[in-house]
Scaffold this active site. Structure first.
Site, PDB file in Angstrom:
ATOM      1  N   GLY A   1       0.820  -1.210   0.000  1.00 49.73           N
ATOM      2  CA  GLY A   1       0.000   0.000   0.000  1.00 49.73           C
ATOM      3  C   GLY A   1       0.853   1.259   0.000  1.00 49.73           C
TER       4      GLY A   1
ATOM      5  N   GLY B   1      -3.795  -1.875  -2.247  1.00 50.97           N
ATOM      6  CA  GLY B   1      -2.376  -1.774  -2.606  1.00 50.97           C
ATOM      7  C   GLY B   1      -2.149  -2.340  -4.002  1.00 50.97           C
TER       8      GLY B   1
ATOM      9  CG  LEU C   1       1.350  -0.065   8.196  1.00 48.07           C
ATOM     10  CD1 LEU C   1       2.280  -0.653   9.248  1.00 48.07           C
ATOM     11  CD2 LEU C   1       2.190   0.636   7.126  1.00 48.07           C
TER      12      LEU C   1
ATOM     13  N   GLY D   1      -0.968 -13.357  17.174  1.00 46.30           N
ATOM     14  CA  GLY D   1      -0.646 -14.777  17.344  1.00 46.30           C
ATOM     15  C   GLY D   1       0.704 -15.104  16.712  1.00 46.30           C
TER      16      GLY D   1
ATOM     17  CE1 TYR E   1      -8.881   2.688   8.741  1.00 42.03           C
ATOM     18  CE2 TYR E   1      -9.385   4.781   9.786  1.00 42.03           C
ATOM     19  CZ  TYR E   1      -8.472   3.936   9.190  1.00 42.03           C
ATOM     20  OH  TYR E   1      -7.168   4.330   9.036  1.00 42.03           O
TER      21      TYR E   1
ATOM     22  CE  LYS F   1      -6.599   1.021  11.202  1.00 43.56           C
ATOM     23  NZ  LYS F   1      -5.287   0.437  10.874  1.00 43.56           N
TER      24      LYS F   1
ATOM     25  CB  THR G   1       0.317  10.243   6.326  1.00 42.70           C
ATOM     26  OG1 THR G   1       0.432  10.376   7.747  1.00 42.70           O
ATOM     27  CG2 THR G   1       1.701  10.199   5.717  1.00 42.70           C
TER      28      THR G   1
HETATM   29  P1  NAD Z   1      -3.469   1.820   1.754  1.00 43.49           P
HETATM   30  O1  NAD Z   1      -4.888   1.496   1.443  1.00 43.49           O
HETATM   31  O2  NAD Z   1      -2.625   2.347   0.659  1.00 43.49           O
HETATM   32  O3  NAD Z   1      -2.737   0.544   2.345  1.00 43.49           O
HETATM   33  C1  NAD Z   1      -3.374  -0.522   2.990  1.00 43.49           C
HETATM   34  C2  NAD Z   1      -2.772  -1.810   2.463  1.00 43.49           C
HETATM   35  O4  NAD Z   1      -3.330  -2.922   3.173  1.00 43.49           O
HETATM   36  C3  NAD Z   1      -3.081  -2.037   0.980  1.00 43.49           C
HETATM   37  O5  NAD Z   1      -1.915  -2.450   0.314  1.00 43.49           O
HETATM   38  C4  NAD Z   1      -4.143  -3.145   1.002  1.00 43.49           C
HETATM   39  O6  NAD Z   1      -4.136  -3.909  -0.171  1.00 43.49           O
HETATM   40  C5  NAD Z   1      -3.730  -3.918   2.240  1.00 43.49           C
HETATM   41  N1  NAD Z   1      -4.824  -4.670   2.870  1.00 43.49           N
HETATM   42  C6  NAD Z   1      -6.066  -4.225   3.182  1.00 43.49           C
HETATM   43  N2  NAD Z   1      -6.760  -5.196   3.801  1.00 43.49           N
HETATM   44  C7  NAD Z   1      -5.931  -6.273   3.890  1.00 43.49           C
HETATM   45  C8  NAD Z   1      -6.065  -7.584   4.419  1.00 43.49           C
HETATM   46  N3  NAD Z   1      -7.204  -7.977   4.990  1.00 43.49           N
HETATM   47  N4  NAD Z   1      -5.016  -8.430   4.337  1.00 43.49           N
HETATM   48  C9  NAD Z   1      -3.857  -8.046   3.745  1.00 43.49           C
HETATM   49  N5  NAD Z   1      -3.682  -6.819   3.219  1.00 43.49           N
HETATM   50  C10 NAD Z   1      -4.695  -5.952   3.293  1.00 43.49           C
HETATM   51  O7  NAD Z   1      -3.515   2.808   2.982  1.00 43.49           O
HETATM   52  P2  NAD Z   1      -2.321   3.513   3.796  1.00 43.49           P
HETATM   53  O8  NAD Z   1      -2.608   4.950   3.823  1.00 43.49           O
HETATM   54  O9  NAD Z   1      -1.014   3.042   3.311  1.00 43.49           O
HETATM   55  O10 NAD Z   1      -2.600   2.961   5.261  1.00 43.49           O
HETATM   56  C11 NAD Z   1      -1.791   1.972   5.871  1.00 43.49           C
HETATM   57  C12 NAD Z   1      -2.187   1.811   7.329  1.00 43.49           C
HETATM   58  O11 NAD Z   1      -1.984   3.042   8.020  1.00 43.49           O
HETATM   59  C13 NAD Z   1      -3.656   1.442   7.538  1.00 43.49           C
HETATM   60  O12 NAD Z   1      -3.737   0.509   8.596  1.00 43.49           O
HETATM   61  C14 NAD Z   1      -4.291   2.727   7.940  1.00 43.49           C
HETATM   62  O13 NAD Z   1      -5.411   2.521   8.773  1.00 43.49           O
HETATM   63  C15 NAD Z   1      -3.168   3.419   8.683  1.00 43.49           C
HETATM   64  N6  NAD Z   1      -3.342   4.887   8.661  1.00 43.49           N
HETATM   65  C16 NAD Z   1      -3.071   5.614   7.549  1.00 43.49           C
HETATM   66  C17 NAD Z   1      -3.266   6.981   7.560  1.00 43.49           C
HETATM   67  C18 NAD Z   1      -2.959   7.842   6.361  1.00 43.49           C
HETATM   68  O14 NAD Z   1      -3.227   9.046   6.406  1.00 43.49           O
HETATM   69  N7  NAD Z   1      -2.379   7.357   5.297  1.00 43.49           N
HETATM   70  C19 NAD Z   1      -3.764   7.603   8.708  1.00 43.49           C
HETATM   71  C20 NAD Z   1      -4.058   6.831   9.807  1.00 43.49           C
HETATM   72  C21 NAD Z   1      -3.818   5.464   9.787  1.00 43.49           C
END
Ligand code: NAD
Ligand code: UDP
Length: 307
Positions: A11, A36, A73, A102, A145, A149, A175
């Protein structure tokens, strides 16, 4: 050399994290490729220290080689994607986090959970400190969500108390940067894509709601620092510069030299009215604060989207 497993590694944030870790770790990237893309890690696929496993963390995962660090993530992060299948989002946060805990327990690995500023909901405290318990609607459309979380954080702390798992928890604030998906639906990517195409900039509501925007390289630096120090968290990671959504739109129009006009669309339900991190704990325990000014980060992101 230590081995780090990054879920959601294909991602936006995960792929930048893989880039940072590959310098001195073996990296196992686990992703179901929902939001991703292999494109984000294409440059790493031939690296001898890198492995990509297509797997959904809702299902248990067995890994033969010894894992030292898990960065969890995996979860769709933009409202459009996490609301697409709300039940899967809850499963990713609850079952997925349990599966990764786990795995951490089995390997004796340290595990870091990517939590979010969304755990504060529509905050009644401003800026938000880690001690603030939040104002979340448990039955609303964002709950899959934000409550997901929150439950993931609970699981982290219960596995720590009950099973001695070595945990770290960060709460990431908005971000942005290169590798955000153009169709991601988040405000920075939407506005940049609209500005570059000369389309109307879609402001939800009157645009007075605020967010604080952190550039991706700053955030990744904070994540790695969090993993390699002793305080378990939760720790806020984000930029303290706060802008209204309307100010962000005006900035992006100016920085991209766009002729786009602003239009207003309905505000989604439960959309937080304000958000800004208190990063006192990150400064104290990690010696971390963001260094990229929003204008500078936006310029780099605009160039990337143009290319
Ligand atoms: P993103 O959607 O680009 O990345 C998430 C990734 O997780 C993707 O590659 C997706 O394919 C993968 N994914 C989703 N569900 C999955 C599953 N069940 N099994 C395996 N892979 C799975 O988003 P991001 O912005 O890169 O966010 C990454 C993490 O950071 C997330 O957990 C998000 O909640 C957290 N986050 C991001 C932000 C932000 O502003 N970017 C803010 C707060 C929290
Ligand atoms: N937003 C907007 N136009 C868009 C996308 C988002 O006005 O095209 C608003 C959204 O309503 C919210 C803010 O921008 O108030 C941030 O939205 P995003 O989805 O990026 O992040 P989050 O709401 O999860 O902080």
């Amino acid at each position: 050399m230590k081995t780090a497993l990054v879920t959601g590694g294909a991602g936006f944030l995960g792929s930048h994290l893989c880039d940072a870790l590959i310098k001195d770790h073996r990296v196992i990237c686990v992703d179901n490729l929902f939001t991703g893309s292999t494109k984000n890690v294409e440059h790493l696929l031939k690296h001898p220290q890198f492995k990509l496993i297509k797997h959904d963390i809702i299902q248990p995962l067995a890994i033969d080689e010894k894992i030292d660090f898990i960065y969890n993530l995996a979860c769709p992060a933009s409202p459009v994607h996490y609301q697409f299948n709300a039940i899967r989002t809850i499963k990713a946060n609850v079952l997925g986090t349990m599966n990764m805990l786990g795995l951490a327990k089995k390997h004796g690995a340290r595990i870091l959970q990517a939590s979010t500023s969304e755990v504060y909901g529509d905050p009644l405290e401003h800026p938000q400190k880690e001690t603030y318990r939040g104002n979340v609607n448990p039955i609303g459309i964002r709950a899959c969500y934000d409550e997901g979380k929150r439950c993931a954080e609970t699981l982290m702390f219960d596995y720590h108390r009950q099973n001695g798992v070595d945990i770290r928890v960060i709460r990431i604030f908005n971000t942005y940067g290169p590798r955000m998906a153009a169709n991601d639906g988040r405000v920075v990517s939407n506005f940049i894509v609209q500005a570059l195409k000369g389309e109307d900039i879609t402001i939800y509501g009157d645009g007075t709601q605020t967010r604080s925007f952190c550039y991706v390289s700053d955030l990744i630096d904070g994540i790695v620092k969090m993993m390699h120090q002793g305080y378990i968290g939760p720790v806020n990671l984000g930029n303290q510069e706060e802008y209204t959504v309307l100010e962000l739109a005006q900035k992006i129009i100016a920085l991209s030299g766009s002729k786009s006009k602003v239009v207003h669309k309905p505000l989604p339900l439960d959309d937080p009215t304000k958000r800004r991190p208190d990063i006192t704990l990150a400064k104290k325990h990690l010696g971390w604060k963001p260094t990229t000014q929003v204008d500078e980060g936006l310029k780099k992101t605009i160039v990337w989207f143009k290319e």
